[in-house]
Design a protein around this motif. Structure first.
Motif, PDB file in Angstrom:
ATOM      1  N   ALA A  40       0.849  -1.185   0.000  1.00 24.58           N
ATOM      2  CA  ALA A  40       0.000   0.000   0.000  1.00 24.58           C
ATOM      3  C   ALA A  40       0.888   1.240   0.000  1.00 24.58           C
ATOM      4  O   ALA A  40       2.049   1.172   0.423  1.00 24.58           O
ATOM      5  N   PRO A  41       0.359   2.378  -0.444  1.00 23.72           N
ATOM      6  CA  PRO A  41       1.165   3.606  -0.477  1.00 23.72           C
ATOM      7  C   PRO A  41       1.742   3.939   0.890  1.00 23.72           C
ATOM      8  O   PRO A  41       1.022   3.930   1.898  1.00 23.72           O
ATOM      9  N   GLY A  42       3.040   4.208   0.927  1.00 16.16           N
ATOM     10  CA  GLY A  42       3.685   4.582   2.169  1.00 16.16           C
ATOM     11  C   GLY A  42       3.970   3.448   3.120  1.00 16.16           C
ATOM     12  O   GLY A  42       4.449   3.675   4.239  1.00 16.16           O
ATOM     13  N   LYS A  43       3.684   2.220   2.693  1.00 14.07           N
ATOM     14  CA  LYS A  43       3.900   1.064   3.556  1.00 14.07           C
ATOM     15  C   LYS A  43       4.875   0.094   2.909  1.00 14.07           C
ATOM     16  O   LYS A  43       5.110   0.120   1.708  1.00 14.07           O
ATOM     17  N   GLU A  44       5.440  -0.766   3.749  1.00 11.37           N
ATOM     18  CA  GLU A  44       6.344  -1.783   3.237  1.00 11.37           C
ATOM     19  C   GLU A  44       5.552  -2.903   2.563  1.00 11.37           C
ATOM     20  O   GLU A  44       4.370  -3.119   2.856  1.00 11.37           O
ATOM     21  N   ARG A  45       6.243  -3.612   1.689  1.00 18.25           N
ATOM     22  CA  ARG A  45       5.625  -4.763   1.043  1.00 18.25           C
ATOM     23  C   ARG A  45       5.383  -5.844   2.101  1.00 18.25           C
ATOM     24  O   ARG A  45       6.272  -6.144   2.896  1.00 18.25           O
ATOM     25  N   GLU A  46       4.171  -6.407   2.099  1.00 20.21           N
ATOM     26  CA  GLU A  46       3.858  -7.409   3.103  1.00 20.21           C
ATOM     27  C   GLU A  46       3.364  -8.710   2.469  1.00 20.21           C
ATOM     28  O   GLU A  46       2.759  -8.722   1.394  1.00 20.21           O
ATOM     29  N   PHE A  47       3.659  -9.790   3.189  1.00 15.86           N
ATOM     30  CA  PHE A  47       3.221 -11.121   2.784  1.00 15.86           C
ATOM     31  C   PHE A  47       1.701 -11.215   2.853  1.00 15.86           C
ATOM     32  O   PHE A  47       1.082 -10.701   3.776  1.00 15.86           O
ATOM     33  N   VAL A  48       1.117 -11.895   1.862  1.00 11.69           N
ATOM     34  CA  VAL A  48      -0.317 -12.152   1.863  1.00 11.69           C
ATOM     35  C   VAL A  48      -0.589 -13.651   1.951  1.00 11.69           C
ATOM     36  O   VAL A  48      -1.359 -14.098   2.790  1.00 11.69           O
ATOM     37  N   ALA A  49       0.058 -14.424   1.066  1.00 15.25           N
ATOM     38  CA  ALA A  49      -0.176 -15.873   1.049  1.00 15.25           C
ATOM     39  C   ALA A  49       0.934 -16.554   0.278  1.00 15.25           C
ATOM     40  O   ALA A  49       1.560 -15.940  -0.593  1.00 15.25           O
ATOM     41  N   TYR A  50       1.181 -17.828   0.600  1.00 15.02           N
ATOM     42  CA  TYR A  50       2.081 -18.611  -0.238  1.00 15.02           C
ATOM     43  C   TYR A  50       1.519 -20.016  -0.397  1.00 15.02           C
ATOM     44  O   TYR A  50       0.682 -20.470   0.379  1.00 15.02           O
ATOM     45  N   ILE A  51       2.020 -20.687  -1.438  1.00 11.54           N
ATOM     46  CA  ILE A  51       1.603 -22.047  -1.726  1.00 11.54           C
ATOM     47  C   ILE A  51       2.832 -22.832  -2.164  1.00 11.54           C
ATOM     48  O   ILE A  51       3.647 -22.342  -2.953  1.00 11.54           O
ATOM     49  N   SER A  52       2.979 -24.047  -1.634  1.00  9.32           N
ATOM     50  CA  SER A  52       4.141 -24.860  -1.959  1.00  9.32           C
ATOM     51  C   SER A  52       4.058 -25.349  -3.402  1.00  9.32           C
ATOM     52  O   SER A  52       3.036 -25.207  -4.071  1.00  9.32           O
ATOM     53  N   SER A  53       5.142 -25.945  -3.862  1.00  7.93           N
ATOM     54  CA  SER A  53       5.257 -26.303  -5.284  1.00  7.93           C
ATOM     55  C   SER A  53       4.139 -27.234  -5.755  1.00  7.93           C
ATOM     56  O   SER A  53       3.648 -27.087  -6.874  1.00  7.93           O
ATOM     57  N   LEU A  54       3.729 -28.172  -4.925  1.00 14.21           N
ATOM     58  CA  LEU A  54       2.656 -29.099  -5.315  1.00 14.21           C
ATOM     59  C   LEU A  54       1.305 -28.687  -4.755  1.00 14.21           C
ATOM     60  O   LEU A  54       0.320 -29.405  -4.914  1.00 14.21           O
ATOM     61  N   GLY A  55       1.265 -27.550  -4.107  1.00 15.57           N
ATOM     62  CA  GLY A  55      -0.001 -27.043  -3.597  1.00 15.57           C
ATOM     63  C   GLY A  55      -0.465 -27.661  -2.303  1.00 15.57           C
ATOM     64  O   GLY A  55      -1.603 -27.428  -1.877  1.00 15.57           O
ATOM     65  N   ARG A  56       0.400 -28.417  -1.641  1.00 18.92           N
ATOM     66  CA  ARG A  56      -0.042 -29.118  -0.432  1.00 18.92           C
ATOM     67  C   ARG A  56       0.033 -28.253   0.815  1.00 18.92           C
ATOM     68  O   ARG A  56      -0.623 -28.543   1.815  1.00 18.92           O
ATOM     69  N   VAL A  57       0.834 -27.221   0.764  1.00 17.54           N
ATOM     70  CA  VAL A  57       1.007 -26.350   1.926  1.00 17.54           C
ATOM     71  C   VAL A  57       0.669 -24.923   1.533  1.00 17.54           C
ATOM     72  O   VAL A  57       1.148 -24.419   0.511  1.00 17.54           O
ATOM     73  N   THR A  58      -0.171 -24.291   2.323  1.00 14.50           N
ATOM     74  CA  THR A  58      -0.489 -22.881   2.127  1.00 14.50           C
ATOM     75  C   THR A  58      -0.416 -22.163   3.476  1.00 14.50           C
ATOM     76  O   THR A  58      -0.524 -22.781   4.536  1.00 14.50           O
ATOM     77  N   ASP A  59      -0.238 -20.867   3.393  1.00 15.24           N
ATOM     78  CA  ASP A  59      -0.228 -20.050   4.604  1.00 15.24           C
ATOM     79  C   ASP A  59      -0.714 -18.660   4.227  1.00 15.24           C
ATOM     80  O   ASP A  59      -0.557 -18.238   3.071  1.00 15.24           O
ATOM     81  N   TYR A  60      -1.277 -17.963   5.206  1.00 14.02           N
ATOM     82  CA  TYR A  60      -1.892 -16.676   4.941  1.00 14.02           C
ATOM     83  C   TYR A  60      -1.568 -15.665   6.023  1.00 14.02           C
ATOM     84  O   TYR A  60      -1.363 -16.004   7.199  1.00 14.02           O
ATOM     85  N   LEU A  61      -1.564 -14.411   5.628  1.00 16.28           N
ATOM     86  CA  LEU A  61      -1.557 -13.302   6.572  1.00 16.28           C
ATOM     87  C   LEU A  61      -2.820 -13.433   7.427  1.00 16.28           C
ATOM     88  O   LEU A  61      -3.900 -13.737   6.905  1.00 16.28           O
ATOM     89  N   ASP A  62      -2.676 -13.213   8.714  1.00 13.80           N
ATOM     90  CA  ASP A  62      -3.815 -13.418   9.604  1.00 13.80           C
ATOM     91  C   ASP A  62      -5.053 -12.629   9.177  1.00 13.80           C
ATOM     92  O   ASP A  62      -6.177 -13.137   9.249  1.00 13.80           O
ATOM     93  N   SER A  63      -4.858 -11.414   8.716  1.00 13.63           N
ATOM     94  CA  SER A  63      -6.001 -10.556   8.406  1.00 13.63           C
ATOM     95  C   SER A  63      -6.762 -10.987   7.153  1.00 13.63           C
ATOM     96  O   SER A  63      -7.855 -10.473   6.892  1.00 13.63           O
ATOM     97  N   VAL A  64      -6.213 -11.917   6.378  1.00 13.30           N
ATOM     98  CA  VAL A  64      -6.915 -12.373   5.171  1.00 13.30           C
ATOM     99  C   VAL A  64      -7.397 -13.811   5.298  1.00 13.30           C
ATOM    100  O   VAL A  64      -8.092 -14.306   4.399  1.00 13.30           O
ATOM    101  N   LYS A  65      -7.042 -14.477   6.392  1.00 12.91           N
ATOM    102  CA  LYS A  65      -7.482 -15.866   6.582  1.00 12.91           C
ATOM    103  C   LYS A  65      -9.002 -15.938   6.580  1.00 12.91           C
ATOM    104  O   LYS A  65      -9.681 -15.132   7.205  1.00 12.91           O
ATOM    105  N   GLY A  66      -9.527 -16.917   5.854  1.00 10.87           N
ATOM    106  CA  GLY A  66     -10.966 -17.076   5.744  1.00 10.87           C
ATOM    107  C   GLY A  66     -11.589 -16.239   4.650  1.00 10.87           C
ATOM    108  O   GLY A  66     -12.758 -16.439   4.305  1.00 10.87           O
ATOM    109  N   ARG A  67     -10.826 -15.289   4.101  1.00  7.34           N
ATOM    110  CA  ARG A  67     -11.346 -14.444   3.018  1.00  7.34           C
ATOM    111  C   ARG A  67     -10.621 -14.682   1.703  1.00  7.34           C
ATOM    112  O   ARG A  67     -11.226 -14.605   0.635  1.00  7.34           O
ATOM    113  N   PHE A  68      -9.314 -14.947   1.768  1.00  2.00           N
ATOM    114  CA  PHE A  68      -8.496 -15.153   0.569  1.00  2.00           C
ATOM    115  C   PHE A  68      -8.125 -16.624   0.456  1.00  2.00           C
ATOM    116  O   PHE A  68      -7.915 -17.308   1.463  1.00  2.00           O
ATOM    117  N   THR A  69      -8.015 -17.089  -0.789  1.00  2.00           N
ATOM    118  CA  THR A  69      -7.578 -18.459  -1.050  1.00  2.00           C
ATOM    119  C   THR A  69      -6.551 -18.452  -2.169  1.00  2.00           C
ATOM    120  O   THR A  69      -6.820 -17.925  -3.253  1.00  2.00           O
TER     121      THR A  69
END
Length: 124
Positions: A40-69
Motif C-alpha cells: 500500500a502507499p507509504g507502507k512496506e511490502r507485506e506477505f499475503v499468502a504462499y503455496i508450496s510447489s505441489l499445492g499441499r502447503v499454504t499459509d496466509y496473513l492473519d487478516s486475510v485468513k478465511g477471506r483469501f484463497t
C-alpha cells in the motif's frame, strides 16, 4: 529467467470479490513455492499468502485468513488469489513472486522473481 505477469486487479466495492491471476514463463516456477505480496502507499511490502510447489502447503496473513484463497495450476504455470469479502484496507498493489529454494516463505527477501504488480482498490 522467469517472467511473471499478474492480472485481475481493479476497483471493487467493500464486500466484493476479485480473482488475481499470475502466469509464469519457464519451468522454474512449477518447482518452487510461489507467493502473493501487497504494498500500500507509504507502507512496506507485506506477505499475503504462499503455496508450496505441489499445492499441499499454504499459509496466509492473519487478516486475510478465511477471506483469501491461494491456488495454483502447474500445468498452466499459474497461481491464483481468490479474494472475497474485500475491505478498504486490502487496497494495495498485489505482486506474485517465485521463492528461492530455501528461506522464510513469509519474507519478501527470499523471493527471487517478481511480477510488475496489479492494483486492487476497495471502496468503502
Amino acid at each position: 529467467q522467469v517472467q511473471l505477469v499478474e492480472s485481475g486487479g481493479g476497483l471493487v466495492q467493500g464486500g466484493g470479490s476479485l480473482r488475481l491471476s499470475c502466469t509464469a514463463s519457464g519451468r522454474t516456477s512449477r518447482e518452487r513455492t510461489m507467493g502473493w505480496f501487497r504494498q500500500a502507499p507509504g507502507k512496506e511490502r507485506e506477505f499475503v499468502a504462499y503455496i508450496s510447489s505441489l499445492g499441499r502447503v499454504t499459509d496466509y496473513l492473519d487478516s486475510v485468513k478465511g477471506r483469501f484463497t491461494i491456488s495454483r495450476d502447474n500445468a498452466k504455470n499459474a497461481v491464483y488469489l481468490q479474494m472475497n469479502s474485500l475491505k478498504p484496507e486490502d487496497t494495495a498493489v498485489y505482486y506474485c513472486a517465485v521463492k528461492l529454494p530455501s528461506g522464510d516463505s513469509r519474507w519478501p527477501g527470499t523471493y527471487e522473481y517478481w511480477g510488475q504488480g496489479t492494483q486492487v482498490t476497495v471502496s468503502s
